[in-house]
Design a protein around this motif. Structure first.
Motif, PDB file in Angstrom:
ATOM      1  N   ASP A  12       0.847  -1.199   0.000  1.00 37.66           N
ATOM      2  CA  ASP A  12       0.000   0.000   0.000  1.00 37.66           C
ATOM      3  C   ASP A  12       0.881   1.248   0.000  1.00 37.66           C
ATOM      4  N   PHE A  13       0.679   2.095  -0.987  1.00 36.63           N
ATOM      5  CA  PHE A  13       1.370   3.373  -1.066  1.00 36.63           C
ATOM      6  C   PHE A  13       0.328   4.489  -1.012  1.00 36.63           C
ATOM      7  N   ASN A  14      -0.009   4.901   0.210  1.00 43.38           N
ATOM      8  CA  ASN A  14      -1.003   5.970   0.400  1.00 43.38           C
ATOM      9  C   ASN A  14      -2.307   5.681  -0.334  1.00 43.38           C
ATOM     10  N   GLY A  15      -2.745   4.438  -0.289  1.00 40.61           N
ATOM     11  CA  GLY A  15      -4.009   4.063  -0.899  1.00 40.61           C
ATOM     12  C   GLY A  15      -3.880   3.433  -2.263  1.00 40.61           C
ATOM     13  N   THR A  16      -2.729   3.561  -2.908  1.00 41.88           N
ATOM     14  CA  THR A  16      -2.481   2.872  -4.170  1.00 41.88           C
ATOM     15  C   THR A  16      -1.957   1.481  -3.854  1.00 41.88           C
ATOM     16  N   LYS A  17      -2.703   0.455  -4.235  1.00 45.45           N
ATOM     17  CA  LYS A  17      -2.330  -0.928  -3.957  1.00 45.45           C
ATOM     18  C   LYS A  17      -1.588  -1.503  -5.165  1.00 45.45           C
ATOM     19  N   ILE A  18      -0.536  -2.258  -4.878  1.00 47.10           N
ATOM     20  CA  ILE A  18       0.233  -2.889  -5.943  1.00 47.10           C
ATOM     21  C   ILE A  18       0.580  -4.311  -5.532  1.00 47.10           C
ATOM     22  N   SER A  93       4.428  20.051  -3.669  1.00 47.31           N
ATOM     23  CA  SER A  93       3.589  21.251  -3.713  1.00 47.31           C
ATOM     24  C   SER A  93       2.355  21.071  -4.589  1.00 47.31           C
ATOM     25  N   ILE A  94       2.416  20.135  -5.537  1.00 46.18           N
ATOM     26  CA  ILE A  94       1.263  19.934  -6.421  1.00 46.18           C
ATOM     27  C   ILE A  94       0.540  18.609  -6.160  1.00 46.18           C
ATOM     28  N   ASP A  95       1.192  17.697  -5.420  1.00 48.05           N
ATOM     29  CA  ASP A  95       0.599  16.385  -5.145  1.00 48.05           C
ATOM     30  C   ASP A  95       1.158  15.902  -3.811  1.00 48.05           C
ATOM     31  N   ASN A  96       0.322  15.904  -2.785  1.00 42.73           N
ATOM     32  CA  ASN A  96       0.800  15.525  -1.452  1.00 42.73           C
ATOM     33  C   ASN A  96       0.425  14.096  -1.067  1.00 42.73           C
ATOM     34  N   LYS A  97       0.163  13.261  -2.099  1.00 41.76           N
ATOM     35  CA  LYS A  97      -0.267  11.891  -1.807  1.00 41.76           C
ATOM     36  C   LYS A  97       0.502  10.827  -2.580  1.00 41.76           C
ATOM     37  N   THR A  98       0.692  11.016  -3.874  1.00 43.83           N
ATOM     38  CA  THR A  98       1.216   9.962  -4.744  1.00 43.83           C
ATOM     39  C   THR A  98       2.660   9.610  -4.410  1.00 43.83           C
ATOM     40  N   ALA A  99       2.974   8.314  -4.486  1.00 42.94           N
ATOM     41  CA  ALA A  99       4.344   7.841  -4.278  1.00 42.94           C
ATOM     42  C   ALA A  99       5.219   8.226  -5.466  1.00 42.94           C
ATOM     43  N   ALA A 123       9.439  10.500   3.359  1.00 42.04           N
ATOM     44  CA  ALA A 123      10.008   9.168   3.196  1.00 42.04           C
ATOM     45  C   ALA A 123       8.953   8.090   2.960  1.00 42.04           C
ATOM     46  N   ASP A 124       7.752   8.272   3.514  1.00 41.58           N
ATOM     47  CA  ASP A 124       6.719   7.248   3.351  1.00 41.58           C
ATOM     48  C   ASP A 124       6.207   7.164   1.920  1.00 41.58           C
ATOM     49  N   ARG A 125       6.510   8.189   1.108  1.00 44.26           N
ATOM     50  CA  ARG A 125       6.074   8.200  -0.294  1.00 44.26           C
ATOM     51  C   ARG A 125       7.211   7.865  -1.246  1.00 44.26           C
ATOM     52  N   ALA A 126       8.428   7.786  -0.719  1.00 42.84           N
ATOM     53  CA  ALA A 126       9.617   7.642  -1.565  1.00 42.84           C
ATOM     54  C   ALA A 126       9.954   6.174  -1.812  1.00 42.84           C
ATOM     55  N   ILE A 127      10.333   5.875  -3.058  1.00 43.34           N
ATOM     56  CA  ILE A 127      10.759   4.530  -3.454  1.00 43.34           C
ATOM     57  C   ILE A 127      12.170   4.643  -4.012  1.00 43.34           C
ATOM     58  N   ALA A 186      18.368  -5.533   0.715  1.00 46.49           N
ATOM     59  CA  ALA A 186      17.145  -4.761   0.948  1.00 46.49           C
ATOM     60  C   ALA A 186      16.666  -4.937   2.390  1.00 46.49           C
ATOM     61  N   GLU A 187      16.704  -6.152   2.879  1.00 47.62           N
ATOM     62  CA  GLU A 187      16.288  -6.404   4.263  1.00 47.62           C
ATOM     63  C   GLU A 187      17.222  -5.700   5.242  1.00 47.62           C
ATOM     64  N   GLU A 188      18.521  -5.764   4.962  1.00 48.58           N
ATOM     65  CA  GLU A 188      19.510  -5.089   5.801  1.00 48.58           C
ATOM     66  C   GLU A 188      19.251  -3.585   5.845  1.00 48.58           C
ATOM     67  N   CYS A 189      18.772  -3.031   4.733  1.00 46.06           N
ATOM     68  CA  CYS A 189      18.513  -1.587   4.638  1.00 46.06           C
ATOM     69  C   CYS A 189      17.177  -1.186   5.256  1.00 46.06           C
ATOM     70  N   GLY A 190      16.422  -2.142   5.748  1.00 46.02           N
ATOM     71  CA  GLY A 190      15.137  -1.830   6.359  1.00 46.02           C
ATOM     72  C   GLY A 190      14.001  -1.669   5.371  1.00 46.02           C
ATOM     73  N   ILE A 191      14.152  -2.272   4.195  1.00 48.33           N
ATOM     74  CA  ILE A 191      13.108  -2.165   3.175  1.00 48.33           C
ATOM     75  C   ILE A 191      11.973  -3.137   3.506  1.00 48.33           C
ATOM     76  N   LYS A 192      10.814  -2.566   3.774  1.00 44.51           N
ATOM     77  CA  LYS A 192       9.634  -3.375   4.100  1.00 44.51           C
ATOM     78  C   LYS A 192       8.661  -3.476   2.921  1.00 44.51           C
ATOM     79  N   ARG A 193       8.875  -2.613   1.933  1.00 46.74           N
ATOM     80  CA  ARG A 193       7.998  -2.621   0.746  1.00 46.74           C
ATOM     81  C   ARG A 193       8.856  -2.758  -0.515  1.00 46.74           C
ATOM     82  N   PRO A 194       9.353  -3.960  -0.772  1.00 51.06           N
ATOM     83  CA  PRO A 194      10.175  -4.165  -1.968  1.00 51.06           C
ATOM     84  C   PRO A 194       9.326  -4.434  -3.206  1.00 51.06           C
TER      85      PRO A 194
END
Length: 345
Positions: A12-18, A93-99, A123-127, A186-194
């Motif tokens: 889940d990325f702010n409501g966008t499911k993948i 500034s133009i989109d405060n939701k999309t990843a 950070a919660d929106r960044a990939i 990725a796990e070592e880096c703390g990636i929970k959404r690979p």
């Protein structure tokens, strides 16, 4: 069409499911912006852009997503730390939701980006794009010390483009310049959404493995999977000669010289005449490769330049509808009410 036996993870990325089984969720599109020589960029070192032009492009992506049900991520490309900061500020500034994907060939800029999005609360929106064989200790530490928990994890094995080779770099390690596997890093880096990237390789150099790896990633790991399959077309020398450039005349158009009747007739069916015909010949594989990937279960389609949003949206909406209809035979249903099957049929 098929259903994977392996349970499929949905992120889940702010409501966008993948993720999920093919047909349950729409594919997510990735649109590249601020790429090399992009007309929106005024100064690529400082990140000075034509904000109105860039906003118009991104707003069109959002309009298409709203109308079709095919969601978008924004793939922000930069080669400097300063430009990354500017681009992130503009986008928020133009989109405060999309990843958004943080994409760069400059490791130092990517490392800085991790710290910056953490500092400003994005950070919660960044990939992070991407964890691959060339990732160094500085970037591993930058990811570890940041709040970024999403990343593209690349299955690129320069010595073996087969599925076996790609899986070796992804889950076993000992290749591509790294002792550890990409998933272990990725796990070592703390990636929970690979999101697994099957690594699009050029035609003649293992392109088939790029597509077969989609099935492997979904079947073995059950994680969201995808890639930038359009890279196969932009690296295809024959197709580039066929289309031509400012310096090199189009091989296709040369074959119409002296064939006025044929040219006239074809011009009736291609907007823009022979120039439109030439573009159609390029676009067919450039977009078609993404339909192939989607049909095999790819969840993320990074289609390249943001200006390709129109063709990418209709192509993937079509694919999503077919996948969802086929999935019904396996007892599966669309899991979001915005699915193209429920919008466009």
């Amino acid at each position: 069409m098929f259903k994977f036996e392996k349970e499929q993870t949905v992120l889940d990325f702010n409501g966008t499911k993948i993720g999920g089984q093919p047909g349950e969720y729409p594919r997510v599109l990735g649109a590249s912006i601020f790429y090399n020589k992009h007309e929106t960029v005024i100064d690529d070192e400082k990140g000075i852009i034509d904000k109105d032009r860039a906003e118009a492009l991104w707003n069109r992506c959002l309009e298409l997503s709203d109308q079709s049900g095919v969601p978008h991520f924004c793939q922000i490309i930069s080669e400097t730390s300063e430009a990354f900061e500017s681009y992130f500020q503009w986008f928020d500034s133009i989109d405060n939701k999309t990843a958004f994907l943080m994409d760069s060939s400059n490791p130092a800029a990517l490392a800085h980006a991790c710290g910056y999005v953490t500092e400003v609360g994005l950070a919660d929106r960044a990939i992070y794009n991407s964890i691959n064989g060339s990732i160094g200790p500085e970037n591993i530490e930058a990811l570890k010390n940041s709040d970024v928990d999403a990343a593209i994890v690349l299955a690129f094995n320069p010595g073996d483009p087969s599925v076996k080779g790609r899986e070796q770099v992804l889950s076993q390690g000992g290749v591509a310049g790294q002792e550890k596997s990409m998933m272990a890093i990725a796990e070592e880096c703390g990636i929970k959404r690979p999101i697994l990237d099957t690594a699009a390789t050029p035609l003649g150099l293992g392109s088939g493995g790029s597509f077969r790896e989609i099935l492997a990633c979904k079947a073995i790991h059950g994680l969201p999977t995808g890639g930038a399959y359009h890279n196969m077309t932009v690296s295809w020398p024959w197709l580039k000669r066929w289309r031509g450039s400012k310096k090199n005349p189009s091989l296709l158009l040369q074959q119409y010289e002296g064939k006025d009747l044929l040219a006239e007739q074809m011009s009736h069916h291609h907007s823009g005449g022979l120039e439109g015909l030439k573009q159609a010949a390029w676009t067919a594989p450039d977009i078609g490769c993404n339909i192939m990937a989607a049909t095999l279960g790819a969840d993320l389609i990074m289609y390249g330049p943001i200006e390709n949003c129109e063709a990418a949206t209709t192509a993937i909406a079509f694919s999503d509808i077919v996948l969802a209809e086929a999935a019904k035979e396996f007892g599966l249903e669309p899991q979001v009410d915005t699915h193209p099957l429920l919008h466009l049929v």
